[in-house]
Design a protein around this motif. Sequence first.
Motif, PDB file in Angstrom:
ATOM      1  N   GLU A 175       0.583   4.824  -4.943  1.00 55.44           N
ATOM      2  CA  GLU A 175       1.093   5.582  -3.788  1.00 55.44           C
ATOM      3  C   GLU A 175       0.287   5.274  -2.530  1.00 55.44           C
ATOM      4  OE1 GLU A 175       3.929   7.305  -3.559  1.00 55.44           O
ATOM      5  OE2 GLU A 175       4.268   6.638  -5.621  1.00 55.44           O
ATOM      6  N   MET A 176      -1.032   5.150  -2.676  1.00 49.79           N
ATOM      7  CA  MET A 176      -1.871   4.804  -1.520  1.00 49.79           C
ATOM      8  C   MET A 176      -1.498   3.427  -0.992  1.00 49.79           C
ATOM      9  SD  MET A 176      -5.708   6.292  -2.262  1.00 49.79           S
ATOM     10  CE  MET A 176      -6.078   5.128  -3.525  1.00 49.79           C
ATOM     11  N   TYR A 177      -1.282   2.483  -1.896  1.00 51.26           N
ATOM     12  CA  TYR A 177      -0.953   1.121  -1.497  1.00 51.26           C
ATOM     13  C   TYR A 177       0.372   1.091  -0.735  1.00 51.26           C
ATOM     14  CZ  TYR A 177      -0.664  -3.951  -1.655  1.00 51.26           C
ATOM     15  OH  TYR A 177      -0.592  -5.279  -1.300  1.00 51.26           O
ATOM     16  N   LYS A 178       1.374   1.792  -1.265  1.00 54.58           N
ATOM     17  CA  LYS A 178       2.667   1.854  -0.570  1.00 54.58           C
ATOM     18  C   LYS A 178       2.501   2.478   0.812  1.00 54.58           C
ATOM     19  CE  LYS A 178       5.474   2.326  -4.728  1.00 54.58           C
ATOM     20  NZ  LYS A 178       6.279   3.254  -5.515  1.00 54.58           N
ATOM     21  N   ASN A 179       1.690   3.519   0.897  1.00 54.34           N
ATOM     22  CA  ASN A 179       1.457   4.215   2.164  1.00 54.34           C
ATOM     23  C   ASN A 179       0.870   3.283   3.215  1.00 54.34           C
ATOM     24  OD1 ASN A 179      -0.330   5.662   4.133  1.00 54.34           O
ATOM     25  ND2 ASN A 179       0.440   7.485   3.109  1.00 54.34           N
ATOM     26  N   LYS A 217       1.945  -3.263  -6.088  1.00 55.18           N
ATOM     27  CA  LYS A 217       3.394  -3.421  -5.974  1.00 55.18           C
ATOM     28  C   LYS A 217       3.806  -3.150  -4.537  1.00 55.18           C
ATOM     29  CE  LYS A 217       4.270  -2.141 -10.723  1.00 55.18           C
ATOM     30  NZ  LYS A 217       2.885  -2.002 -11.093  1.00 55.18           N
ATOM     31  N   GLU A 218       4.534  -4.095  -3.969  1.00 52.83           N
ATOM     32  CA  GLU A 218       5.057  -3.929  -2.618  1.00 52.83           C
ATOM     33  C   GLU A 218       6.174  -2.890  -2.648  1.00 52.83           C
ATOM     34  OE1 GLU A 218       3.913  -5.455   0.190  1.00 52.83           O
ATOM     35  OE2 GLU A 218       2.379  -6.447  -0.997  1.00 52.83           O
ATOM     36  N   GLU A 219       6.413  -2.300  -1.500  1.00 51.49           N
ATOM     37  CA  GLU A 219       7.532  -1.367  -1.363  1.00 51.49           C
ATOM     38  C   GLU A 219       8.828  -2.104  -1.654  1.00 51.49           C
ATOM     39  OE1 GLU A 219       8.950   2.071  -1.268  1.00 51.49           O
ATOM     40  OE2 GLU A 219       7.045   2.116  -0.210  1.00 51.49           O
ATOM     41  N   ASN A 220       9.786  -1.398  -2.166  1.00 51.80           N
ATOM     42  CA  ASN A 220      11.103  -1.946  -2.455  1.00 51.80           C
ATOM     43  C   ASN A 220      11.649  -2.652  -1.207  1.00 51.80           C
ATOM     44  OD1 ASN A 220      13.951  -2.120  -2.612  1.00 51.80           O
ATOM     45  ND2 ASN A 220      14.038  -0.403  -4.033  1.00 51.80           N
ATOM     46  N   PRO A 221      12.124  -3.903  -1.329  1.00 52.03           N
ATOM     47  CA  PRO A 221      12.632  -4.632  -0.160  1.00 52.03           C
ATOM     48  C   PRO A 221      13.739  -3.897   0.594  1.00 52.03           C
ATOM     49  CG  PRO A 221      12.439  -6.107  -2.028  1.00 52.03           C
ATOM     50  CD  PRO A 221      12.167  -4.723  -2.535  1.00 52.03           C
ATOM     51  N   VAL A 222      14.570  -3.161  -0.117  1.00 52.97           N
ATOM     52  CA  VAL A 222      15.637  -2.405   0.542  1.00 52.97           C
ATOM     53  C   VAL A 222      15.026  -1.310   1.424  1.00 52.97           C
ATOM     54  CG1 VAL A 222      17.641  -0.900   0.158  1.00 52.97           C
ATOM     55  CG2 VAL A 222      17.288  -2.912  -1.285  1.00 52.97           C
ATOM     56  N   THR A 223      14.009  -0.652   0.924  1.00 49.25           N
ATOM     57  CA  THR A 223      13.328   0.392   1.691  1.00 49.25           C
ATOM     58  C   THR A 223      12.675  -0.200   2.925  1.00 49.25           C
ATOM     59  OG1 THR A 223      12.891   1.620  -0.353  1.00 49.25           O
ATOM     60  CG2 THR A 223      11.582   2.206   1.567  1.00 49.25           C
ATOM     61  N   ARG A 224      12.017  -1.338   2.753  1.00 45.58           N
ATOM     62  CA  ARG A 224      11.365  -1.991   3.897  1.00 45.58           C
ATOM     63  C   ARG A 224      12.386  -2.420   4.938  1.00 45.58           C
ATOM     64  NH1 ARG A 224       7.548  -6.470   1.638  1.00 45.58           N
ATOM     65  NH2 ARG A 224       7.051  -6.682   3.833  1.00 45.58           N
ATOM     66  N   PHE A 225      13.511  -2.980   4.473  1.00 44.85           N
ATOM     67  CA  PHE A 225      14.541  -3.437   5.385  1.00 44.85           C
ATOM     68  C   PHE A 225      15.162  -2.258   6.141  1.00 44.85           C
ATOM     69  CE2 PHE A 225      19.006  -4.517   6.307  1.00 44.85           C
ATOM     70  CZ  PHE A 225      18.800  -5.574   7.181  1.00 44.85           C
ATOM     71  N   GLU A 238       5.118  10.174  14.082  1.00 48.12           N
ATOM     72  CA  GLU A 238       6.018  10.611  13.007  1.00 48.12           C
ATOM     73  C   GLU A 238       5.754   9.851  11.706  1.00 48.12           C
ATOM     74  OE1 GLU A 238       9.887  10.124  14.745  1.00 48.12           O
ATOM     75  OE2 GLU A 238       9.646  11.890  16.036  1.00 48.12           O
ATOM     76  N   GLY A 239       5.523   8.554  11.804  1.00 47.71           N
ATOM     77  CA  GLY A 239       5.230   7.760  10.614  1.00 47.71           C
ATOM     78  C   GLY A 239       3.916   8.155   9.969  1.00 47.71           C
ATOM     79  N   ALA A 240       2.893   8.343  10.782  1.00 46.89           N
ATOM     80  CA  ALA A 240       1.589   8.739  10.247  1.00 46.89           C
ATOM     81  C   ALA A 240       1.667  10.130   9.624  1.00 46.89           C
ATOM     82  CB  ALA A 240       0.530   8.703  11.343  1.00 46.89           C
ATOM     83  N   ASP A 294       2.876  12.793   2.470  1.00 45.93           N
ATOM     84  CA  ASP A 294       3.059  12.197   1.140  1.00 45.93           C
ATOM     85  C   ASP A 294       1.739  12.055   0.394  1.00 45.93           C
ATOM     86  OD1 ASP A 294       5.759  12.017   1.697  1.00 45.93           O
ATOM     87  OD2 ASP A 294       5.706   9.868   2.157  1.00 45.93           O
ATOM     88  N   LEU A 295       0.723  11.567   1.087  1.00 42.38           N
ATOM     89  CA  LEU A 295      -0.560  11.330   0.420  1.00 42.38           C
ATOM     90  C   LEU A 295      -1.274  12.646   0.097  1.00 42.38           C
ATOM     91  CD1 LEU A 295      -1.842   8.848  -0.635  1.00 42.38           C
ATOM     92  CD2 LEU A 295      -3.029   8.531   1.534  1.00 42.38           C
ATOM     93  N   THR A 296      -1.149  13.643   0.977  1.00 39.61           N
ATOM     94  CA  THR A 296      -1.751  14.953   0.697  1.00 39.61           C
ATOM     95  C   THR A 296      -1.124  15.554  -0.553  1.00 39.61           C
ATOM     96  OG1 THR A 296      -2.236  15.326   3.033  1.00 39.61           O
ATOM     97  CG2 THR A 296      -2.170  17.279   1.608  1.00 39.61           C
ATOM     98  N   ARG A 297       0.183  15.416  -0.675  1.00 40.08           N
ATOM     99  CA  ARG A 297       0.883  15.907  -1.868  1.00 40.08           C
ATOM    100  C   ARG A 297       0.361  15.194  -3.117  1.00 40.08           C
ATOM    101  NH1 ARG A 297       5.961  15.311  -0.214  1.00 40.08           N
ATOM    102  NH2 ARG A 297       6.006  17.406   0.621  1.00 40.08           N
ATOM    103  N   GLN A 298       0.169  13.885  -3.023  1.00 40.83           N
ATOM    104  CA  GLN A 298      -0.346  13.112  -4.165  1.00 40.83           C
ATOM    105  C   GLN A 298      -1.771  13.549  -4.532  1.00 40.83           C
ATOM    106  OE1 GLN A 298       1.135  10.826  -6.185  1.00 40.83           O
ATOM    107  NE2 GLN A 298       3.032  11.353  -5.149  1.00 40.83           N
ATOM    108  N   VAL A 299      -2.600  13.780  -3.524  1.00 39.84           N
ATOM    109  CA  VAL A 299      -3.981  14.208  -3.787  1.00 39.84           C
ATOM    110  C   VAL A 299      -3.965  15.551  -4.503  1.00 39.84           C
ATOM    111  CG1 VAL A 299      -6.120  15.012  -2.691  1.00 39.84           C
ATOM    112  CG2 VAL A 299      -5.074  12.863  -1.957  1.00 39.84           C
TER     113      VAL A 299
END
Length: 182
Positions: free
Chosen positions: A48-52, A102-110, A135-137, A143-148
């Motif tokens: 999750e951190m890597y995707k973030n 693992k990279e983010e899903n290409p569809v998500t990135r696109f 907004e992105g940050a 997301d990361l706070t939820r994961q922590v």
Amino acid sequence: MEKRKAGKTIKENMTGYPALRPDVTDFLSEAEMNSAKEKSPTETLLDEMYKNVKMGADSLVNIMNRADDRAFREELTSQLNRYEGYAAKVGKMIYDTGSKPKEENPVTRFSAKVGMAMNTMVDSGTSHLAQMVIEGATMGITDLTRQVREHENTTCSESALSMAKDIIRFEEATVSTMKQYL
């Protein structure tokens, strides 16, 4: 029933003839079979951190292409370097667990890239771009706070939790810095 022929195992169905449908494991490498196992809390948090941080870096690259203000571009460049530094550190931590980042899903990135292009089509001013970074940050922080929170009282490693908290602090500072460009 199985038969061995020329170093290969041939699976048979109940009739004694070779099975028409091969077993799924016939096509999976050992690494793929291992990755199919349930991940540890540390591995899940690291993913999750890597995707973030990768999504943050990708987004900044897209925004930088539209920024005209020199000071704003320099700030974005500084943030991009931090995101890439985090990606390298988290990637190494993932490799240390025996996995691969693992990279983010290409569809998500696109779709994120297209959404950003649409969002900046009408207004690509510094204030609007700063709002997009905020907004992105903020999404990354959430997301990361939820994961922590989900991983704090598990067997998750302290180093992974500490890194996640460090990334959250960085993204909070990013929000604060971007406010001056609104």
